[in-house]
Design an enzyme around this catalytic site. Structure first.
Site, short mmCIF file in Angstrom:
data_model
loop_
_atom_site.label_atom_id
_atom_site.label_comp_id
_atom_site.label_asym_id
_atom_site.label_seq_id
_atom_site.Cartn_x
_atom_site.Cartn_y
_atom_site.Cartn_z
N ARG A 1 0.83 -1.19 0.00
CA ARG A 1 0.00 0.00 0.00
C ARG A 1 0.87 1.25 0.00
O ARG A 1 1.99 1.23 0.49
CB ARG A 1 -0.92 0.01 1.23
CG ARG A 1 -2.11 -0.93 1.13
CD ARG A 1 -3.04 -0.86 2.32
NE ARG A 1 -2.38 -1.32 3.53
CZ ARG A 1 -1.83 -0.55 4.44
NH1 ARG A 1 -1.92 0.77 4.34
NH2 ARG A 1 -1.23 -1.06 5.49
N TYR B 1 -1.42 -3.49 -6.83
CA TYR B 1 -1.26 -4.18 -5.55
C TYR B 1 -2.56 -4.17 -4.71
O TYR B 1 -3.24 -3.13 -4.62
CB TYR B 1 -0.12 -3.55 -4.72
CG TYR B 1 -0.13 -4.08 -3.31
CD1 TYR B 1 0.37 -5.36 -3.04
CD2 TYR B 1 -0.75 -3.39 -2.28
CE1 TYR B 1 0.28 -5.90 -1.77
CE2 TYR B 1 -0.84 -3.92 -1.00
CZ TYR B 1 -0.32 -5.18 -0.75
OH TYR B 1 -0.44 -5.72 0.49
N LYS C 1 -9.71 -2.42 1.42
CA LYS C 1 -9.46 -1.28 2.31
C LYS C 1 -10.23 -0.03 1.86
O LYS C 1 -10.74 0.71 2.68
CB LYS C 1 -7.95 -1.02 2.41
CG LYS C 1 -7.17 -2.19 3.04
CD LYS C 1 -7.68 -2.53 4.39
CE LYS C 1 -7.19 -3.80 5.05
NZ LYS C 1 -5.84 -4.22 5.05
N HIS D 1 -10.75 -2.56 11.18
CA HIS D 1 -9.65 -3.41 10.69
C HIS D 1 -9.42 -4.53 11.70
O HIS D 1 -8.43 -4.53 12.44
CB HIS D 1 -8.40 -2.53 10.54
CG HIS D 1 -7.26 -3.18 9.81
ND1 HIS D 1 -5.95 -2.78 9.97
CD2 HIS D 1 -7.21 -4.18 8.89
CE1 HIS D 1 -5.16 -3.50 9.20
NE2 HIS D 1 -5.90 -4.36 8.54
N SER E 1 -1.52 -3.72 10.13
CA SER E 1 -1.13 -4.59 9.03
C SER E 1 0.11 -5.40 9.39
O SER E 1 1.07 -4.86 9.97
CB SER E 1 -0.85 -3.74 7.79
OG SER E 1 -1.99 -2.97 7.49
N CYS F 1 0.51 -7.64 11.65
CA CYS F 1 0.74 -7.78 13.09
C CYS F 1 -0.04 -8.94 13.69
O CYS F 1 -0.26 -8.98 14.91
CB CYS F 1 0.42 -6.48 13.81
SG CYS F 1 1.61 -5.18 13.44
N ASP G 1 -9.49 -9.88 8.54
CA ASP G 1 -8.97 -8.53 8.27
C ASP G 1 -9.97 -7.41 8.53
O ASP G 1 -9.58 -6.35 8.96
CB ASP G 1 -8.49 -8.45 6.81
CG ASP G 1 -7.54 -7.29 6.56
OD1 ASP G 1 -6.56 -7.14 7.31
OD2 ASP G 1 -7.79 -6.51 5.61
N ARG H 1 2.05 -12.16 -0.74
CA ARG H 1 0.72 -12.52 -0.23
C ARG H 1 0.14 -13.71 -0.96
O ARG H 1 0.52 -14.03 -2.09
CB ARG H 1 -0.23 -11.33 -0.42
CG ARG H 1 0.23 -10.05 0.28
CD ARG H 1 -0.70 -9.64 1.35
NE ARG H 1 -0.11 -8.65 2.26
CZ ARG H 1 -0.66 -8.30 3.40
NH1 ARG H 1 -1.79 -8.84 3.79
NH2 ARG H 1 -0.08 -7.42 4.19
P1 GTP Z 1 -2.51 -7.85 7.21
O1 GTP Z 1 -3.01 -8.86 6.27
O2 GTP Z 1 -1.39 -7.01 6.63
O3 GTP Z 1 -3.58 -6.97 7.76
O4 GTP Z 1 -1.72 -8.62 8.40
P2 GTP Z 1 -2.20 -9.52 9.64
O5 GTP Z 1 -2.50 -8.63 10.80
O6 GTP Z 1 -3.24 -10.48 9.23
O7 GTP Z 1 -0.84 -10.30 10.04
P3 GTP Z 1 -0.46 -11.84 9.91
O8 GTP Z 1 -1.29 -12.73 10.78
O9 GTP Z 1 -0.37 -12.19 8.49
O10 GTP Z 1 1.01 -11.83 10.56
C1 GTP Z 1 2.05 -11.04 10.03
C2 GTP Z 1 3.37 -11.53 10.51
O11 GTP Z 1 3.41 -11.59 11.94
C3 GTP Z 1 3.68 -12.95 10.00
O12 GTP Z 1 5.01 -13.01 9.57
C4 GTP Z 1 3.46 -13.80 11.22
O13 GTP Z 1 4.26 -14.95 11.20
C5 GTP Z 1 3.81 -12.87 12.40
N1 GTP Z 1 3.01 -13.23 13.61
C6 GTP Z 1 1.69 -13.44 13.69
N2 GTP Z 1 1.30 -13.79 14.94
C7 GTP Z 1 2.43 -13.80 15.70
C8 GTP Z 1 2.69 -14.07 17.09
O14 GTP Z 1 1.81 -14.39 17.89
N3 GTP Z 1 3.99 -13.93 17.50
C9 GTP Z 1 4.99 -13.57 16.63
N4 GTP Z 1 6.22 -13.46 17.12
N5 GTP Z 1 4.77 -13.31 15.32
C10 GTP Z 1 3.52 -13.42 14.85
C1 SPV Z 2 -3.03 -4.64 5.04
O1 SPV Z 2 -2.06 -4.02 4.59
O2 SPV Z 2 -3.53 -4.37 6.16
C2 SPV Z 2 -3.62 -5.77 4.29
C3 SPV Z 2 -3.19 -6.00 2.93
O3 SPV Z 2 -4.49 -6.45 4.82
S1 SPV Z 2 -3.88 -4.84 1.82
O4 SPV Z 2 -5.02 -5.48 1.15
O5 SPV Z 2 -2.89 -4.53 0.83
O6 SPV Z 2 -4.32 -3.69 2.51
MN MN Z 3 -5.05 -5.69 6.86
#
Ligand code: GTP
Ligand code: SPV
Ligand code: MN
Length: 582
Positions: free
Chosen positions: A70, A198, A207, A227, A249, A251, A278, A367
């Site tokens: 983004r 993207y 979003k 979110h 994002s 996290c 999400d 992704r």
């Molecule tokens: P968006 O799709 O961008 O909104 O991200 P999201 O909030 O869905 O994050 P996602 O679950 O994909 O995790 C992002 C990164 O954080 C990945 O590399 C995970 O492996 C890492 N992660 C997720 N949960 C944990 C956790 O409990 N501990 C740690 N150390 N890392 C984590």
């Molecule tokens: C984020 O960045 O929080 C995502 C991926 O979930 S995107 O669709 O690019 O916003």
């Molecule tokens: Mn997101």
């Protein structure tokens, strides 16, 4: 083809007039249509077929190397009055923004097909759902929208019934970062995006619509567009509580939404159900509780770090009918990214020979796109038009220090302050520096379609007579020790924290009250079977009073930044806590 809705036909005609496509295709969402688009993309190089034996109907897409995330600095909220967009958004006057965009769009679809993509955010039969139409010149966007939303004939039928829809216009343009904008016109229920293919910049249902435009609409209609992931926790008695959690994002939302509980919990009969990973739309129900739907139909998840160890549910859904964007590839055509426990990449995300010393195999923000129905923990309740009742709301971010593993807000007002005050380290999900701590209220800094001061007020307004609001918590899975190692194991073990929250919700656990919030009493957090030094656990559950005093002062400055739009009740709550810490 055209629709039964004159306003839709007129808009499509006016866009065609401006962009001059060679052809116009109205998407019906059928398998045949998808097969044709995939064939076209295989022929033009937009997609690469992956190993048919191990990954049937899976494809790799390599984006332009300068179009991988983004672009918050190029994203604008164009309201008549700048103060309505607020200091949390980039603002441009609507007339000026339309002028810029019309100039970019002029003739941009010459030699291309223009796709008209009707979509519904949320179950097609739900009163909580909202529809939109995205016009795009990217077949990759169409294929992704087909997975991420209820797209095609059914959505069009609902739009014709409703008579209203969000207008989204997208062109990949030249994919030039200097000719790229993501514009929002909330007063016109319109989105205009140019120059990027993207996810968050181009899949306009996500979003742009489901958060920025929807949050604006939600404020006037009395609901919340957030979110947040939505997850159901079923206890051994078969009772399910739903939790909504806002993390910025990259996290941990996808991971928490698909959590597999530790062995002891599974043995006792605990189960975890995925509703969404999400976005969450929450409406007050007749019984005073908040009811939530996941407006999406698929997952656009972060690939790196996803493995059999961290997220087996995700791995199980990624071996058929998935699109991978910017991951590496093995010699036998399987997708590969950092954190995978087996396999060896031969090409990186840019298609170059893999060389660890030059670049990771997968881009850090690479992704996968996959239908939610593939997820083993996906629950039928996610398709319930009424939504699911929310028992707890969780805020969390990446904080290497200060923020404890978990605490509970004393009441709704305190919880709204906790959400507003959230901060987190930036990630690769957006272009720019990674690892910088910034305020990210409710994980909505890049996504609120209006002034954060008004947004905090809107959150506070849910606390009214008759409301049965969820309890609010803050978590932090990302505390680090002096060696830079994560102190909490995270992933499946986050179940332990969820269990404590639900005990608080049902009145089965006490808490230690502190000015910052209520923490688990020693021994109340289940650590059975966990290899964790008790001293580390104690550190994770301790309030650093001096550190928090300073934090409260910073939060005060931050809230002041929204001027008189910041609700007085929020500042009063902050002052109350600051005084207790002094
Ligand atoms: P968006 O799709 O961008 O909104 O991200 P999201 O909030 O869905 O994050 P996602 O679950 O994909 O995790 C992002 C990164 O954080 C990945 O590399 C995970 O492996 C890492 N992660 C997720 N949960 C944990 C956790 O409990 N501990 C740690 N150390 N890392 C984590
Ligand atoms: C984020 O960045 O929080 C995502 C991926 O979930 S995107 O669709 O690019 O916003
Ligand atoms: Mn997101």
């Amino acid at each position: 083809m055209s629709s039964k809705l004159a306003s839709l036909n007129d808009w499509v005609a006016s866009v065609a007039q401006l962009t001059q496509p060679d052809a116009i295709h109205w998407c019906d969402g059928s398998d045949a249509e998808n097969a044709r688009l995939v064939g076209l993309m295989l022929a033009n190089g937009d997609l690469i077929k992956l190993n048919e034996q191990t990954h049937p109907d899976c494809y790799l897409h390599r984006s332009s190397p300068t179009d991988v995330a983004r672009v918050e600095h190029l994203t604008f909220v164009c309201t008549t009055h700048p103060a309505d967009a607020g200091p949390n958004n980039n603002w441009m006057a609507p007339d000026e923004a339309h002028g810029e965009m019309d100039a970019l769009y002029k003739g941009c679809m010459r030699g291309r097909t223009m796709y008209v993509v009707p979509y519904c955010m949320g179950p097609v039969d739900s009163p909580l759902s909202r529809c939109g139409v995205e016009i795009t010149d990217s077949p990759y966007v169409v294929a992704n929208m087909r997975i991420m939303t209820r797209m095609g004939a059914q959505a069009l039928a609902r739009i014709e019934r409703d008579g209203s829809f969000v207008k989204g216009l997208h062109s990949v343009g030249e994919l030039d970062p200097d000719r790229r904008y993501i514009m929002h016109f909330p007063e016109e229920l319109m989105i205009q995006s140019y120059g990027s293919g993207y996810g968050g910049n181009a899949l306009l249902g996500k979003k742009c619509h489901a958060l920025r435009i929807a949050s604006y609409q939600a404020r006037t209609e009395g609901w919340l567009a957030e979110h947040m992931l939505i997850v159901g926790i079923e206890n051994p008695k078969g009772e399910t509580h739903y939790v909504a959690a806002a993390f910025p994002s990259a996290c941990g939302k996808t991971n928490l939404a698909m959590l597999i509980p530790p062995e002891g919990y599974r043995r006792d009969g605990w189960k975890v159900w995925t509703v969404g990973d999400d976005i969450c739309w929450m409406h007050p129900g007749a019984d005073g509780r908040l009811y939530a739907i996941n407006p999406e139909a698929g997952f656009f998840g972060v690939a790196p770090g996803t493995s059999e160890k961290t997220n087996p549910n995700a791995m199980a859904m990624l071996n058929h009918d998935a699109i991978f964007t910017n991951v590496g590839i093995t010699a036998d055509g399987q997708p590969w990214w950092e954190g995978m426990s087996s396999g060896q990449p031969v090409k990186d995300w840019q298609g170059r020979d893999y060389d660890k010393s030059v670049s990771p195999a997968a881009h850090p923000n690479s992704r996968f796109t996959v239908s939610a129905k593939h997820c083993p923990s996906y629950t039928a309740k996610a398709e319930d038009p009424e939504g699911v009742p929310i028992s707890a709301i969780v805020f969390g971010g990446r904080r290497a220090s200060l923020v404890p593993l978990v605490f509970e807000a004393r009441d709704w007002t305190h919880g709204v302050l906790v959400g507003a005050a959230m901060a987190s380290e930036t990630t690769a999900a957006a272009t720019g520096a990674v690892g910088v701590v910034r305020r990210d209220s409710m994980a909505m800094k890049p996504f609120a379609g209006y002034n954060f001061g008004d947004y905090f007020g809107h959150w506070l307004s849910f606390d009214k007579p008759g409301a049965k609001l969820p309890k609010i918590f803050q978590v932090n899975w990302f505390r680090k020790d002096a060696d830079g190692k994560f102190m909490w194991p995270g992933f499946g073990d986050n179940m332990r924290v969820l269990e404590w929250m639900l005990k608080r919700v049902t009145g089965q656990a006490e808490a230690v009250e502190t000015p910052v919030g209520n923490l688990p009493k020693p021994g109340d957090l289940n650590v059975d079977g966990l290899d964790l030094d008790p001293a580390v656990l104690e550190q994770l559950l301790t309030i650093d009073r001096a550190g928090w005093k300073e934090e409260m002062a910073h939060i005060g400055e931050y809230l002041e930044g929204f001027g008189d739009r910041t609700p007085a009740a929020l500042e009063a709550e902050r002052a109350r806590i600051a005084a207790q810490l002094a």
